[in-house]
Design a protein around this motif. Structure first.
Motif, PDB file in Angstrom:
ATOM      1  N   TYR A 187       0.831  -1.213   0.000  1.00  0.00           N
ATOM      2  CA  TYR A 187       0.000   0.000   0.000  1.00  0.00           C
ATOM      3  C   TYR A 187       0.865   1.263   0.000  1.00  0.00           C
ATOM      4  O   TYR A 187       0.555   2.251  -0.682  1.00  0.00           O
ATOM      5  CB  TYR A 187      -0.932   0.005   1.210  1.00  0.00           C
ATOM      6  N   ALA A 188       1.947   1.225   0.748  1.00  0.00           N
ATOM      7  CA  ALA A 188       2.841   2.387   0.780  1.00  0.00           C
ATOM      8  C   ALA A 188       3.474   2.641  -0.585  1.00  0.00           C
ATOM      9  O   ALA A 188       3.677   3.792  -0.990  1.00  0.00           O
ATOM     10  CB  ALA A 188       3.925   2.181   1.835  1.00  0.00           C
ATOM     11  N   ALA A 189       3.778   1.558  -1.294  1.00  0.00           N
ATOM     12  CA  ALA A 189       4.462   1.705  -2.585  1.00  0.00           C
ATOM     13  C   ALA A 189       3.514   2.033  -3.724  1.00  0.00           C
ATOM     14  O   ALA A 189       3.863   2.810  -4.628  1.00  0.00           O
ATOM     15  CB  ALA A 189       5.225   0.418  -2.913  1.00  0.00           C
ATOM     16  N   ASP A 206       9.720   1.543  -8.194  1.00  0.00           N
ATOM     17  CA  ASP A 206      11.128   1.154  -8.246  1.00  0.00           C
ATOM     18  C   ASP A 206      11.272  -0.366  -8.269  1.00  0.00           C
ATOM     19  O   ASP A 206      10.626  -1.078  -7.496  1.00  0.00           O
ATOM     20  CB  ASP A 206      11.863   1.737  -7.033  1.00  0.00           C
ATOM     21  N   SER A 207      12.104  -0.868  -9.160  1.00  0.00           N
ATOM     22  CA  SER A 207      12.234  -2.315  -9.342  1.00  0.00           C
ATOM     23  C   SER A 207      12.748  -3.001  -8.079  1.00  0.00           C
ATOM     24  O   SER A 207      12.370  -4.145  -7.795  1.00  0.00           O
ATOM     25  CB  SER A 207      13.166  -2.615 -10.515  1.00  0.00           C
ATOM     26  N   LEU A 211      10.813  -5.935  -6.102  1.00  0.00           N
ATOM     27  CA  LEU A 211      11.461  -7.214  -5.814  1.00  0.00           C
ATOM     28  C   LEU A 211      11.355  -7.568  -4.341  1.00  0.00           C
ATOM     29  O   LEU A 211      11.089  -8.727  -3.980  1.00  0.00           O
ATOM     30  CB  LEU A 211      12.920  -7.160  -6.244  1.00  0.00           C
ATOM     31  N   ALA A 212      11.545  -6.576  -3.459  1.00  0.00           N
ATOM     32  CA  ALA A 212      11.428  -6.825  -2.028  1.00  0.00           C
ATOM     33  C   ALA A 212      10.006  -7.248  -1.660  1.00  0.00           C
ATOM     34  O   ALA A 212       9.808  -8.176  -0.861  1.00  0.00           O
ATOM     35  CB  ALA A 212      11.823  -5.578  -1.248  1.00  0.00           C
ATOM     36  N   ASP A 271       6.765 -10.336 -15.055  1.00  0.00           N
ATOM     37  CA  ASP A 271       8.140 -10.393 -15.570  1.00  0.00           C
ATOM     38  C   ASP A 271       9.111 -10.590 -14.414  1.00  0.00           C
ATOM     39  O   ASP A 271      10.094  -9.860 -14.259  1.00  0.00           O
ATOM     40  CB  ASP A 271       8.463  -9.108 -16.329  1.00  0.00           C
ATOM     41  N   SER A 272       8.841 -11.591 -13.618  1.00  0.00           N
ATOM     42  CA  SER A 272       9.592 -11.790 -12.380  1.00  0.00           C
ATOM     43  C   SER A 272      11.026 -12.230 -12.646  1.00  0.00           C
ATOM     44  O   SER A 272      11.281 -13.090 -13.496  1.00  0.00           O
ATOM     45  CB  SER A 272       8.890 -12.856 -11.531  1.00  0.00           C
ATOM     46  N   PRO A 273      11.960 -11.662 -11.905  1.00  0.00           N
ATOM     47  CA  PRO A 273      13.348 -12.155 -11.979  1.00  0.00           C
ATOM     48  C   PRO A 273      13.593 -13.350 -11.062  1.00  0.00           C
ATOM     49  O   PRO A 273      14.733 -13.821 -10.953  1.00  0.00           O
ATOM     50  CB  PRO A 273      14.163 -10.945 -11.523  1.00  0.00           C
ATOM     51  N   LEU A 274      12.543 -13.822 -10.376  1.00  0.00           N
ATOM     52  CA  LEU A 274      12.700 -14.885  -9.376  1.00  0.00           C
ATOM     53  C   LEU A 274      12.269 -16.255  -9.891  1.00  0.00           C
ATOM     54  O   LEU A 274      12.041 -17.161  -9.103  1.00  0.00           O
ATOM     55  CB  LEU A 274      11.899 -14.534  -8.122  1.00  0.00           C
ATOM     56  N   GLU A 275      12.154 -16.395 -11.199  1.00  0.00           N
ATOM     57  CA  GLU A 275      11.689 -17.672 -11.738  1.00  0.00           C
ATOM     58  C   GLU A 275      12.615 -18.819 -11.348  1.00  0.00           C
ATOM     59  O   GLU A 275      12.162 -19.907 -10.968  1.00  0.00           O
ATOM     60  CB  GLU A 275      11.568 -17.577 -13.256  1.00  0.00           C
TER      61      GLU A 275
END
Length: 544
Positions: A187-189, A206-207, A211-212, A271-275
């Motif tokens: 919610y903050a972001a 922000d990417s 991610l976080a 488009d996740s970098p965590l695949e």
């Protein structure tokens, strides 16, 4: 009534039923009737919602007096409708099994007045999780599940159940706290917690923040789904509960976590970098879980570890992040809900037949209970992935999707999935051999079971369902004799029939695997494109 207005019914009906069951706490028959009627109605609504979402697309309903972007949204698409249908069927059949067993008969193991209301609250929480259109409503669903789960786990008040329930609650409270932190961070972001709005706004933040937030949500849902290394709580919690409770927990609660991963991954972080992280977690979960299963002496603990292990197959498809992989993962979720539920119910029947679920204390059940032997064999082979069952179909689809993607990570998962399947077959075959074919050891109780007719009369079935006020167990405890003594113990038709119904449903998934895969293909395409989901929730100008 428009089908859109039926969206809240899978949540409202069980909650209304829970209130009525509390009012009728002095009338066990009324509680039974209310619960069966409410859950049957919820199943009927789920069937209609699945048909409507498949033929007319997603639908959304805004609740409360707030303007639409701020209100509570319930959303149904092909994925949520399928999960709602399978879960509604499982919850209803497990209740029938519980009534037949006498779990809700007011004895010291499960106080009658609280069992039915709590079970209905659990049903409402599961349905609300599948229909939630925002993160905070999803959080509320998990809290409903936590409350109901703790009560059901600790019914009877034994030391083992209290310890298992306490562990479960502590882990769940930690995940709930992390979930609240994640909701606040989102919610903050982004200024909203609505899933459709987040899918539009998160690409602009922000990417590193995105991610976080993704890692935090994955951690929360990974605990719920019992993904390694966040799965240590499960093998100690589920086996301590009664058979119906452990069955519905094993079949559904971890899949709610998997559903949340699917929904957030493909809607919020396409488009996740965590695949590769997800694929690695899937591989480790598969192997660690199945190695634990092979080492277990008890059927319930063995099934608990296979439950953890096969969550890895679902992560396999999710991590591939392709339409084919996602479709196979959704198919496997539906398959695993039914098979795992069936096996835990049958474990309860085995415990009733042999007096234990420790395989070294069992034997000769194939001769004494051939119907039970068949009932165990079908879902056991299905879990192991033996053709032509749905487990085989789902695993082949996952392997094909992995081959299409290629790469070292995909091939490692393919190899790991094959090894896991072989070890699952070994663990299941060991149980089958010891419990059903090995002669019963000297000095243990020998029992001859009266199996119910496979087509009982309506009168017998009604009597069994109405027997919630009569204990199904022997009136006097059986002490282990010094030599083998024949003991007869009946098996109520509702108890046997509830387990058989889930097995039959799993066979239906195998027989209609083709149409079901066409449905999951359409569901996967809908989730990957996202447009239809977003546009049905948001005004057109904001969804574009």
């Amino acid at each position: 009534m428009s089908m859109v207005n039926a969206l809240p019914l899978p949540v409202l009906l069980p909650l209304l039923g829970a209130a009525l069951a509390l009012v009728a706490r002095r009338s066990p028959r009324a509680q039974v009737a209310i619960s069966l009627l409410v859950l049957s109605a919820s199943l009927a609504v789920a069937i209609l919602l699945m048909w409507h979402t498949h033929t007319h697309g997603p639908m959304a309903l805004w609740l409360g007096a707030w303007s639409e972007p701020l209100g509570i949204a319930l959303v149904a698409d092909r994925l949520s409708a399928l999960m709602l249908l399978v879960s509604s069927f499982v919850i209803l059949t497990v209740l029938v099994f519980a009534i037949g067993q006498g779990v809700a008969d007011g004895d010291e193991d499960s106080p009658l007045a609280i069992y039915f209301p709590t079970y209905l609250v659990l049903s409402a929480g599961v349905s609300n999780a599948f229909l939630a259109g925002d993160l905070f409503n999803l959080f509320v669903s998990f809290e409903m599940l936590l409350f109901a789960s703790f009560v059901l786990l600790t019914l009877g008040g034994s030391g083992t159940r209290i310890r298992a329930g306490t562990t479960y609650v502590i882990v769940s409270m930690v995940s709930s706290f992390l979930f609240l932190v994640a909701v606040a961070g989102v919610y903050a972001a982004a200024g909203t917690v609505n899933l459709a709005q987040l899918s539009v706004r998160l690409p602009d933040i922000d990417s590193r923040v995105a991610l976080a937030l993704q890692l935090l949500l994955l951690t929360v849902f990974g605990i719920k789904a019992a993904i390694f290394p966040m799965s240590a709580w499960l093998p100690d919690s589920y086996p301590s509960a009664s058979a119906p409770v452990s069955a519905v927990f094993a079949g559904l609660l971890t899949k709610v976590g998997v559903y949340a991963i699917i929904r957030t991954q493909f809607l919020l972080f396409p488009d996740s970098p965590l695949e590769h992280l997800i694929m690695g977690a899937g591989l480790v979960t598969m192997l660690v879980g199945i190695l634990g299963a092979v080492a277990q002496p008890g059927i319930k603990r063995m099934l608990s570890f296979t439950l953890v292990s096969h969550i890895g197959y679902m992560l396999f498809g999710i991590g591939l992040a392709t339409e084919a992989g996602l479709s196979a993962a959704v198919f496997y979720v539906a398959h695993h809900i039914t098979v795992q539920t069936a096996l835990f119910l049958i474990a309860g029947l085995i415990e009733r037949a042999g007096g234990s679920t420790i395989i070294d204390r069992l034997g000769g059940l194939a001769a004494g209970a051939p119907g039970l032997a068949f009932l165990f064999f079908v879902p056991a082979m299905n879990l192991a992935g033996i053709p032509p069952f749905s487990g085989f179909v789902g695993k082949v689809a996952l392997i094909q999707a992995g081959v299409e993607v290629g790469g070292a990570a995909a091939w490692l998962l393919i190899i790991g999935s094959v090894v896991t399947s072989l070890l699952t077959l070994y663990a299941i075959a060991k149980t089958w051999s010891y419990a059903f074919w090995r002669p019963r050891q000297e000095g243990t109780e020998h029992q001859t079971l009266e199996m119910p007719a496979l087509t009982p009369s309506w009168g017998r079935l009604s009597d069994a369902i109405g027997a919630a006020v009569v204990a199904q167990r022997p009136q006097t405890p059986i002490t282990p004799p010094t030599k083998a003594v024949p003991v007869r113990r009946d098996m109520p038709p509702a108890m046997f029939g509830g387990a058989a119904a889930v097995v039959a449903f799993s066979i239906g998934l195998s027989l209609f695997a083709g149409p079901l895969f066409r449905y999951t293909d359409a569901a996967a395409e809908q989730m990957i494109t996202r447009d239809s989901y977003v546009q049905v929730v948001l005004p057109m100008e904001e969804g574009r």
